[in-house]
Write a protein that holds these residues in place. Structure first.
Motif, PDB file in Angstrom:
ATOM      1  N   GLU A 110       6.478  40.020  69.310  1.00  0.00           N
ATOM      2  CA  GLU A 110       7.068  41.231  68.765  1.00  0.00           C
ATOM      3  C   GLU A 110       6.065  41.885  67.815  1.00  0.00           C
ATOM      4  O   GLU A 110       5.668  41.285  66.811  1.00  0.00           O
ATOM      5  N   PRO A 111       5.646  43.115  68.090  1.00  0.00           N
ATOM      6  CA  PRO A 111       4.666  43.781  67.224  1.00  0.00           C
ATOM      7  C   PRO A 111       5.217  43.994  65.814  1.00  0.00           C
ATOM      8  O   PRO A 111       6.384  44.335  65.623  1.00  0.00           O
ATOM      9  N   GLU A 112       4.349  43.795  64.821  1.00  0.00           N
ATOM     10  CA  GLU A 112       4.722  43.966  63.425  1.00  0.00           C
ATOM     11  C   GLU A 112       3.590  44.661  62.674  1.00  0.00           C
ATOM     12  O   GLU A 112       2.540  44.060  62.461  1.00  0.00           O
ATOM     13  N   PRO A 113       3.772  45.918  62.275  1.00  0.00           N
ATOM     14  CA  PRO A 113       2.709  46.599  61.520  1.00  0.00           C
ATOM     15  C   PRO A 113       2.607  46.020  60.114  1.00  0.00           C
ATOM     16  O   PRO A 113       3.619  45.752  59.463  1.00  0.00           O
ATOM     17  N   ILE A 114       1.371  45.789  59.647  1.00  0.00           N
ATOM     18  CA  ILE A 114       1.156  45.269  58.300  1.00  0.00           C
ATOM     19  C   ILE A 114       0.010  46.035  57.641  1.00  0.00           C
ATOM     20  O   ILE A 114      -0.789  46.694  58.310  1.00  0.00           O
ATOM     21  N   VAL A 115      -0.051  45.936  56.320  1.00  0.00           N
ATOM     22  CA  VAL A 115      -1.230  46.394  55.579  1.00  0.00           C
ATOM     23  C   VAL A 115      -1.930  45.158  55.054  1.00  0.00           C
ATOM     24  O   VAL A 115      -1.317  44.099  54.890  1.00  0.00           O
ATOM     25  N   THR A 116      -3.219  45.252  54.808  1.00  0.00           N
ATOM     26  CA  THR A 116      -3.999  44.097  54.373  1.00  0.00           C
ATOM     27  C   THR A 116      -4.856  44.452  53.173  1.00  0.00           C
ATOM     28  O   THR A 116      -5.217  45.628  52.983  1.00  0.00           O
ATOM     29  N   GLY A 117      -5.189  43.446  52.393  1.00  0.00           N
ATOM     30  CA  GLY A 117      -6.121  43.635  51.294  1.00  0.00           C
ATOM     31  C   GLY A 117      -7.545  43.314  51.680  1.00  0.00           C
ATOM     32  O   GLY A 117      -8.459  43.423  50.858  1.00  0.00           O
ATOM     33  N   GLY A 118      -7.755  42.903  52.932  1.00  0.00           N
ATOM     34  CA  GLY A 118      -9.091  42.545  53.401  1.00  0.00           C
ATOM     35  C   GLY A 118      -9.688  43.611  54.288  1.00  0.00           C
ATOM     36  O   GLY A 118      -8.999  44.505  54.781  1.00  0.00           O
ATOM     37  N   GLY A 119     -10.981  43.491  54.508  1.00  0.00           N
ATOM     38  CA  GLY A 119     -11.681  44.399  55.411  1.00  0.00           C
ATOM     39  C   GLY A 119     -12.114  43.659  56.666  1.00  0.00           C
ATOM     40  O   GLY A 119     -12.092  42.434  56.735  1.00  0.00           O
ATOM     41  N   SER A 120     -12.498  44.398  57.669  1.00  0.00           N
ATOM     42  CA  SER A 120     -13.006  43.834  58.920  1.00  0.00           C
ATOM     43  C   SER A 120     -13.950  44.855  59.535  1.00  0.00           C
ATOM     44  O   SER A 120     -14.101  45.979  59.031  1.00  0.00           O
ATOM     45  N   ASP A 121     -14.567  44.477  60.645  1.00  0.00           N
ATOM     46  CA  ASP A 121     -15.431  45.424  61.346  1.00  0.00           C
ATOM     47  C   ASP A 121     -14.687  46.695  61.733  1.00  0.00           C
ATOM     48  O   ASP A 121     -15.303  47.748  61.941  1.00  0.00           O
ATOM     49  N   THR A 122     -13.369  46.607  61.824  1.00  0.00           N
ATOM     50  CA  THR A 122     -12.569  47.801  62.118  1.00  0.00           C
ATOM     51  C   THR A 122     -12.864  48.917  61.120  1.00  0.00           C
ATOM     52  O   THR A 122     -12.975  50.089  61.495  1.00  0.00           O
ATOM     53  N   ASN A 123     -12.986  48.566  59.839  1.00  0.00           N
ATOM     54  CA  ASN A 123     -13.267  49.585  58.823  1.00  0.00           C
ATOM     55  C   ASN A 123     -14.535  50.347  59.151  1.00  0.00           C
ATOM     56  O   ASN A 123     -14.581  51.584  59.062  1.00  0.00           O
ATOM     57  N   ALA A 124     -15.579  49.627  59.524  1.00  0.00           N
ATOM     58  CA  ALA A 124     -16.861  50.269  59.819  1.00  0.00           C
ATOM     59  C   ALA A 124     -16.807  51.062  61.114  1.00  0.00           C
ATOM     60  O   ALA A 124     -17.393  52.152  61.214  1.00  0.00           O
ATOM     61  N   LEU A 125     -16.113  50.556  62.113  1.00  0.00           N
ATOM     62  CA  LEU A 125     -16.054  51.245  63.409  1.00  0.00           C
ATOM     63  C   LEU A 125     -15.250  52.536  63.318  1.00  0.00           C
ATOM     64  O   LEU A 125     -15.593  53.541  63.961  1.00  0.00           O
ATOM     65  N   ILE A 126     -14.200  52.534  62.512  1.00  0.00           N
ATOM     66  CA  ILE A 126     -13.423  53.768  62.334  1.00  0.00           C
ATOM     67  C   ILE A 126     -14.281  54.839  61.679  1.00  0.00           C
ATOM     68  O   ILE A 126     -14.238  56.014  62.070  1.00  0.00           O
ATOM     69  N   VAL A 127     -15.061  54.451  60.677  1.00  0.00           N
ATOM     70  CA  VAL A 127     -15.961  55.419  60.030  1.00  0.00           C
ATOM     71  C   VAL A 127     -16.928  56.016  61.050  1.00  0.00           C
ATOM     72  O   VAL A 127     -17.302  57.192  60.964  1.00  0.00           O
ATOM     73  N   LYS A 128     -17.315  55.237  62.050  1.00  0.00           N
ATOM     74  CA  LYS A 128     -18.245  55.706  63.075  1.00  0.00           C
ATOM     75  C   LYS A 128     -17.558  56.537  64.160  1.00  0.00           C
ATOM     76  O   LYS A 128     -18.195  56.967  65.117  1.00  0.00           O
ATOM     77  N   GLY A 129     -16.240  56.734  64.041  1.00  0.00           N
ATOM     78  CA  GLY A 129     -15.535  57.613  64.964  1.00  0.00           C
ATOM     79  C   GLY A 129     -14.795  56.926  66.088  1.00  0.00           C
ATOM     80  O   GLY A 129     -14.232  57.607  66.957  1.00  0.00           O
ATOM     81  N   LEU A 130     -14.772  55.584  66.097  1.00  0.00           N
ATOM     82  CA  LEU A 130     -14.054  54.869  67.144  1.00  0.00           C
ATOM     83  C   LEU A 130     -12.615  54.614  66.702  1.00  0.00           C
ATOM     84  O   LEU A 130     -12.364  54.213  65.569  1.00  0.00           O
TER      85      LEU A 130
END
Length: 378
Positions: free
Chosen positions: A316-336
């Protein structure tokens, strides 16, 4: 969606154990990268290595492998090769249905669990391509401010949507928000003196640093914001007034303005303490924004694809917020358009880190479902 069969699951666990046993702290990922390259090359895939290693001071760059699909679209799966520093050899063993380290220290499931899943996807898709092509990206130095992902040349990527499997929590959780992160490094310089004969001639950098830290608001400031001082170093001997002190701290917040205010307040407290009349230390301070936060709408196609894939696999999908970072942070900045998914690992960065056999197999199924469903959302 065709789930992994018994042969694929067995290979997944074998890959995971071999990967964990190869030590790969940040900037020393070469041996792990060579293992990954060998496996992918054995499947007939071509692997590119970029120049990120040179830019981050490491021995290896990011790896990129592509598995064409029968159609035109592409999806990206990103994992990182590095771990936090291990304290000794890693001997993966299964205890009560979970992979653990028989030795002292981390297992390395962060992020070797995802690397093993990526190899499992490569095995399936290299012999039975999906409609969409898959770009597999293996980054370096994720554990030190996302260094490899920030150096990745995203212009060469073909994918519109991307996924990392890099949150140590129950499968089904989808990270929809991650914080902006600042790091502070402060060096205080006082004057050394004999502590028993001429203490009045000295100026204690440790005293100034201690006062500064004691005056800071540290910990959880509100639901969105945290601060921490993780390094405090100074002094040479008990009988010497310490002339040097180094402090390393951080501030994070889902609200970028709050993150900036928090790190500024920490810097101000250091300035106040350094200027106190009984200390009068010189202060050299640097503040860096190491990665930017993000918020992703529930209606975004990358979220909807993740939800569909998870439901296909019985989660069951569950949206969450996190206090950590991941490569996702950098990839979003790059437009992905990228999403970080929980991978079922537990206690990452801790000596008792572990992951269940069921969770490891579950993430391979989720990865397959993402690929098989992707054409509906591109």
């Amino acid at each position: 969606m065709t789930r992994a069969d018994e042969v694929e699951r067995r290979a997944l666990h074998e890959d995971f154990a071999r990967l964990c046993a190869v030590l790969s702290p940040s900037r020393r990922e070469r041996a792990c990268a060579d293992l990954v390259v060998g496996e992918l090359a054995g499947l007939g895939l071509t692997i590119e290595e970029d120049e990120a290693g040179a830019s981050v001071g490491g021995d290896c760059g990011n790896l990129i492998a592509r598995i064409p699909g029968t159609g035109e679209g592409w999806i990206l799966i990103c994992t990182h090769l590095d771990t936090v520093p291990p304290s000794g050899p890693i001997v993966p063993v299964v205890v009560d249905g979970r992979w653990e380290n028989a030795g002292e220290g981390i297992l390395g499931a962060d992020n070797k669990a995802a690397v093993a899943v990526a190899l499992g996807l490569a095995r399936r898709l290299s012999s039975a391509p999906a409609e969409v092509g898959v770009e597999l990206v293996f980054t370096v130095v994720e554990e030190d401010a996302l260094g490899g992902a920030k150096a990745l040349q995203a212009a060469g990527l073909r994918s519109r949507l991307g996924y990392t499997f890099d949150h140590a929590s129950a499968i089904g959780q989808i990270v929809t928000a991650s914080p902006t992160y600042y790091r502070l490094v402060a060096d205080l310089l006082g004057v050394a003196a004999h502590a028993g004969i001429r203490p009045q001639d000295g100026r204690s950098a440790v005293l100034a640093g201690a006062r500064a830290v004691a005056s800071m608001r540290l910990g959880r400031l509100d639901e969105e914001t945290t601060t921490n001082v993780g390094v405090f170093q100074g002094g040479t001997a008990a009988n010497v007034v310490p002339e040097r002190c180094r402090i390393v701290g951080e501030a994070r917040s889902l609200d970028p303005d709050k993150a900036e205010l928090a790190i500024t307040a920490m810097a101000d407290r250091l300035g106040d303490a350094a200027n106190a009349p009984d200390c009068e230390c010189d202060l050299d301070i640097s503040v860096s924004r190491l990665f930017e936060g993000y918020r992703t709408r529930r209606s975004a196609p990358e979220i909807r694809l993740a939800e569909a894939a998870l439901r296909d696999c019985g989660y069951e999908p569950e949206p969450i917020v996190t206090g950590g970072g991941s490569d996702t942070n950098a990839l979003i900045v790059k437009g992905l358009s990228c999403v970080n998914l929980a991978n079922g690992t537990e206690r990452n960065h801790q000596p008792d880190e572990r992951v269940s056999l069921t969770a490891l197999e579950g993430m391979l199924d989720v990865g397959l479902a993402l690929v098989m469903r992707a054409s509906e959302f591109l």
